[in-house]
Every structure is written in structure tokens, then in C-alpha cells.
Design a protein around this motif. Structure first.
Motif, mmCIF file in Angstrom:
data_model
loop_
_atom_site.group_PDB
_atom_site.id
_atom_site.type_symbol
_atom_site.label_atom_id
_atom_site.label_comp_id
_atom_site.label_asym_id
_atom_site.label_seq_id
_atom_site.Cartn_x
_atom_site.Cartn_y
_atom_site.Cartn_z
ATOM 1 N N SER A 51 0.828 -1.217 0.000
ATOM 2 C CA SER A 51 0.000 0.000 0.000
ATOM 3 C C SER A 51 0.855 1.258 0.000
ATOM 4 O O SER A 51 0.471 2.284 -0.568
ATOM 5 C CB SER A 51 -0.935 0.012 1.217
ATOM 6 O OG SER A 51 -1.807 -1.088 1.193
ATOM 7 N N LEU A 57 -2.570 2.428 -4.956
ATOM 8 C CA LEU A 57 -3.237 2.000 -3.726
ATOM 9 C C LEU A 57 -3.272 3.114 -2.677
ATOM 10 O O LEU A 57 -3.629 2.863 -1.529
ATOM 11 C CB LEU A 57 -2.545 0.766 -3.135
ATOM 12 C CG LEU A 57 -2.521 -0.480 -4.026
ATOM 13 C CD1 LEU A 57 -1.894 -1.657 -3.274
ATOM 14 C CD2 LEU A 57 -3.919 -0.862 -4.523
ATOM 15 N N TYR A 62 -7.322 1.615 1.155
ATOM 16 C CA TYR A 62 -6.040 0.986 1.482
ATOM 17 C C TYR A 62 -5.316 1.725 2.607
ATOM 18 O O TYR A 62 -4.503 1.124 3.316
ATOM 19 C CB TYR A 62 -5.173 0.859 0.226
ATOM 20 C CG TYR A 62 -5.725 -0.201 -0.688
ATOM 21 C CD1 TYR A 62 -5.495 -1.547 -0.441
ATOM 22 C CD2 TYR A 62 -6.547 0.144 -1.771
ATOM 23 C CE1 TYR A 62 -6.047 -2.520 -1.247
ATOM 24 C CE2 TYR A 62 -7.100 -0.826 -2.586
ATOM 25 C CZ TYR A 62 -6.850 -2.164 -2.310
ATOM 26 O OH TYR A 62 -7.413 -3.136 -3.100
ATOM 27 N N THR A 293 -7.067 -9.799 0.211
ATOM 28 C CA THR A 293 -6.181 -9.774 -0.963
ATOM 29 C C THR A 293 -6.361 -10.914 -1.950
ATOM 30 O O THR A 293 -6.015 -10.759 -3.120
ATOM 31 C CB THR A 293 -4.700 -9.773 -0.523
ATOM 32 O OG1 THR A 293 -4.434 -10.961 0.242
ATOM 33 C CG2 THR A 293 -4.385 -8.559 0.338
ATOM 34 N N ASP A 298 -7.023 -5.229 -7.508
ATOM 35 C CA ASP A 298 -6.127 -4.089 -7.280
ATOM 36 C C ASP A 298 -4.800 -4.549 -6.690
ATOM 37 O O ASP A 298 -3.729 -4.080 -7.082
ATOM 38 C CB ASP A 298 -6.784 -3.076 -6.330
ATOM 39 C CG ASP A 298 -7.978 -2.387 -6.958
ATOM 40 O OD1 ASP A 298 -8.025 -2.326 -8.207
ATOM 41 O OD2 ASP A 298 -8.849 -1.906 -6.214
ATOM 42 N N VAL A 299 -4.877 -5.470 -5.742
ATOM 43 C CA VAL A 299 -3.658 -5.968 -5.092
ATOM 44 C C VAL A 299 -2.833 -6.791 -6.076
ATOM 45 O O VAL A 299 -1.604 -6.648 -6.146
ATOM 46 C CB VAL A 299 -4.014 -6.796 -3.839
ATOM 47 C CG1 VAL A 299 -2.777 -7.497 -3.280
ATOM 48 C CG2 VAL A 299 -4.635 -5.901 -2.763
ATOM 49 N N ALA A 302 -1.098 -4.508 -8.390
ATOM 50 C CA ALA A 302 -0.016 -3.798 -7.691
ATOM 51 C C ALA A 302 1.214 -4.689 -7.547
ATOM 52 O O ALA A 302 2.349 -4.216 -7.686
ATOM 53 C CB ALA A 302 -0.495 -3.342 -6.311
#
Length: 315
Positions: A51, A57, A62, A293, A298-299, A302
Motif C-alpha cells: 500500500s 493504492l 487501502y 487480498t 487491485d492488489v 499492484a
């Protein structure tokens, strides 16, 4: 106070009986708890670092999730290392000062989590039900204010309640029938009537457990109504994905907390209380990173950005 009753401070230590009634289970519990603790450390550190490093994020969700991860790291560290030492060896003592510190931080961090989960549910409510105003509602200054309010309320409540608990005179023996210093277990050592303390515990638990739970369920009730009106299948799936994860975390935290704190210490089995406490101090903090997660695109994106690779098409 009579001669049979004295405070543990005069002796300088408590004996945490923990699971000594099941000596054959202690080695197994040591291995299992150590594995869960390592999962908690790795999972929550992963969320915090990711994050921080990934600019995509840097959002309210987050930011609060990083606060929750840091909180879970601190919460587990306040009790699990001591628990592992007690399970591994024959010495199961904790100093009076150590017990005070453990009680204060475990209560403070647990209360902070109750408030922080309310804040996170409000963030999801604003994102789903007020999308056009979300950036204004959840501006950085307001997010930081909500986070600070969560931490301050938790530590203030703990300061008051820990003081009330340690003012209670304790009987001559100082054996705590638990694996860490917790309010209900310590009240059982008292030589005096603890109904006032139990009532205080019930009132404070209602304020910091029941009221937050009502706010959270109200937020998700509004989210559910908004989601059911959505025309977009993608938006529907995304809302259910993030809100489902939040609701699962809320359930894993609040249900055990209600079982422990919303009934008098004399009203439940000692052994049952230990295993419920084991669940919310050991298991829940290790599951939070997985819940948030595992199915979170998104995670995953990332992570791909962090390792310098293009996101696969199926992600």
C-alpha cells in the motif's frame, strides 16, 4: 481487605495457567500458534508495504486497511510471544507490570479495531452509495482524522478500564486461568464484589462492540440496497467483492468479541472462553490479509507492477 487477600503487585507476578490442563496439547498449540503468528506478520506487512509503495493504492480504502494491518500486528504481538514462551517451557509467569502493559495494549488495540471497522464500513458506504461525492467526503484530511479518532478512542477507553481492573484487590493466589491478561480472567481473582466492574465492562463493551456493529450493519444494509439497483454487472461484482471481504472480517472479529465481553465473567465456561479468545487473538488477524487480498484485483495488479511485469490478461 483481610489477610487472605492481597494484590498481586506485592508478589510481583501472575501465573498464566493457559492450557496447562491439557499438557499433551501444548506442543501442538505451540506449532499451530507459531504458524498463524508468522502468517499474521507476513500477510499484514505485505499489505502495509504494498500500500505504501504502489501509488495506485494510495486511496482511503487501502489507507484504512494499512491501519488495520498495523493494528493486527501490534495486537498479536501484545500477547502471542508471551503465549509461545508459556507453551514451550514449564515457567508460565508474567510480571505484574508486564500483565498491566499486556492488558492495556490488548484492550486498547481491540477497542481501536472496533472503531476502525466502523470507519472502513463508512468508507465503503461512501464509495458505493455516494460515488460522485466520494472524493470530497473521503478527502485525505478527513481520512487521517477518522484514523486518529479510532486510535485515540481505543487507547482512552483502555486507560480507564485497565485502571478500574487493577484497582480491584486480588486474592492471595495469583493464578490467572487464561493464556494472557484479560479483564474477565483478572476479575475472577478478586476478593471483593466485582458487580460494578462487570457492569462497567458490559456498558463499555456495548458502546464499543454493539453500537459499532449496529453502524456497520446499517452501512452494509444501505450498500446492499444500492448494489441491487446497479445495472452494471462489473460494478455489482466489484461492490460484492470488496464489501463481502469487509463483512467477513467484521463477523470474524465481532462474534467472538460478543461471546467474551457481553456476558459476565461468571456466566461462561473458562475453557470455552480460552478457545474463543484464541480464535480472535490468533486466527482472525492471520485471516484478514488473505480475505482482503486473495480475490482483490487491485492488489494483484499492484504486485505485478512492483515486480516490473505486465499484468496477465486473466488477472
Amino acid at each position: 481487605m483481610n489477610d487472605d487477600g492481597k494484590n498481586a503487585s506485592s508478589e510481583g507476578y501472575f501465573v498464566l495457567l493457559g492450557f496447562s490442563n491439557w499438557p499433551h496439547l501444548e506442543v501442538v498449540l505451540f506449532v499451530v500458534i507459531l504458524m498463524f503468528y508468522l502468517m499474521t506478520l507476513i500477510g499484514n506487512l505485505f499489505i502495509m508495504i504494498l500500500s505504501y509503495l504502489d501509488a495506485h493504492l494510495h486511496t482511503p480504502m487501502y489507507f484504512f486497511l494499512s491501519n488495520l494491518s498495523f493494528l493486527d500486528l501490534c495486537y498479536t504481538t501484545s500477547s502471542i510471544p508471551q503465549m509461545l514462551v508459556n507453551l514451550w517451557g514449564p515457567v508460565k509467569t508474567i510480571s505484574y507490570t508486564g500483565c498491566m502493559i499486556q492488558l492495556y495494549f490488548s484492550l486498547a488495540l481491540g477497542t481501536t479495531e472496533c472503531v476502525l471497522l466502523v470507519v472502513m464500513s463508512y468508507d465503503r458506504y461512501a464509495a458505493v452509495c455516494r460515488p460522485l461525492h466520494y472524493a470530497v467526503l473521503m478527502n485525505p484530511r478527513f481520512c487521517h482524522l477518522l484514523a486518529v479518532a479510532s486510535w485515540v478512542s481505543g487507547f482512552t477507553n483502555s486507560a480507564l478500564h485497565s485502571s478500574f481492573t487493577f484497582w480491584v484487590p486480588l486474592c492471595g493466589h495469583h493464578q490467572v486461568d487464561h493464556f494472557f491478561c484479560e479483564v474477565p480472567a483478572l476479575l475472577r481473582l478478586s476478593c471483593v464484589d466485582t458487580r460494578v466492574n462487570e457492569l462497567t465492562l458490559l456498558i463499555m463493551s456495548s458502546i464499543f462492540v454493539l453500537i459499532p456493529l449496529i453502524f456497520i450493519l446499517s452501512s452494509y444494509g444501505a450498500i446492499a440496497r444500492a448494489v441491487l439497483r446497479m445495472q452494471s454487472t462489473t460494478g455489482l461484482q466489484r461492490a460484492f467483492g470488496t464489501c463481502g471481504a469487509h463483512l467477513m472480517v467484521v463477523s470474524l472479529f465481532f462474534i467472538p468479541a460478543m461471546c467474551i465481553y457481553l456476558q459476565p465473567p461468571s456466566g461462561k465456561s473458562q475453557d470455552q472462553g480460552k478457545f474463543i479468545a484464541l480464535f480472535y487473538t490468533v486466527v482472525t488477524p492471520s485471516l484478514n490479509p488473505l480475505i482482503y487480498t486473495l480475490r482483490n484485483k487491485d492488489v494483484r495488479r499492484a504486485v505485478w507492477r512492483l515486480i516490473g511485469k505486465k499484468k496477465p490478461l486473466h488477472s
